[in-house]
Motif scaffolding. Sequence first.
Motif: not given
Length: 415
Positions: A215-226, A330-335, A397-401
């Motif tokens: 595991p490694a983090l990038p320099d900055g967190l990426p922006e979520p993109a639905l 439904l919960a995953a989509a709303l989340r 995480e919600a986007q990835a899920r």
Amino acid sequence: MKSVLLCMALSAAVPALAAGVAGAAYPPLLPPPQLVTRLLERQPQVTAAQAGIEVEQANSRRLAAGPYEWSVKASAQRRNEASGPRYHENEVALERPLRWMGKADKDAELGRQGVSISEARLADAWHEAARTLLRRWFEWVREAQAARRLQQHAALLGQQADIVRRRVAAGDAPRMEMMLADTERNRAEAAFLQAAQRRDLLAASLAVSYPGLAPALPDGLPEPALPAGDAALWRRTILEDNHEIELADAEAALGRASAERAALERTPDPTLGLRYAQERDRQERLFSVTVSIPIPGQARREQVVASQGRANVALENARAVRLKVEADALAAALRADGTQTLWRQLADIGRQSGSNAALVARAYELGESPLSDTLLARRQALDALSAAEQAQIDALEAQARLLLDMHAIWSLHAD
């Protein structure tokens, strides 16, 4: 052999996704998909489900062959007549029960249903293993980002302590402020060490469960993109291709077929036999065909009732699973939608708090603000920025899920 089974299950269990979902961008914060595929292939629940396909394929062949086998009987005897000679006699018979009333076809259907269930179990095991990896990955991401933020906060407080030290040396500030600044910096460094320890423990746990995952983090967190669409579209996409529903429906279908097969057993199978006998020292030779049929009793009737009950249980379980999956979808989509909105709001607050802390710190350096205001602003900025970053990670995480549940990433049928 395992790779062949994986491809067979892959092609049978998962249909193609909608073009918009299939074209969704891969989240940049996640590990490479090729690496994830290799890791998931080695997970115990996946390899066990893979082995289950081999078991059910063998069971399908067994059901097609049927439970009956040929039986050979042989006997020898001596006949003693009261006032005559003695004779040696012998007999041999060949017998086998025969399935009739469509039982062979129904057994073959049961075998195919068993294979379908094992393939659905493999797909479901893969998906659950992917969910587990995703959850544990983001647990590490949260701790890693928290440790990074606390390290940055400790560094800023170290700079602040240097400023205080210069002012104390110049006689512009009391010595008490230097002690206060050092205490705040030390507290921040201790908090960083605690977060770093949690981060490292999670990284070690990932390394044990997923060898090769670094595991490694990038320099900055990426922006979520639905992905394209809205919550209703995402929910429909999840439901159109869902392994839990497929598995529950397959088990319900097996229950129905098993009940139908049990109903056929109300008519017993006959046993056909061929008999050859030699009597009176081969003076008489006998060849005969025998048929025997059991007389059905209460046990067969109760077996039918029990099988129908199990079929009803499987049907109701399938309905319960569908309702659960619909609620989860439904919960995953709303989340995914809700965390995106919350992150944007908290990000604005975090930026404002960070700017305010920088202004207050500059005011202290110029002697226009007390140290207590500077330290309070730093703490408020830390809280606001940490909340914004954790909300951003929640949104990621919600986007990835969401993409995972729509089979747009980490899918069993991925190339």
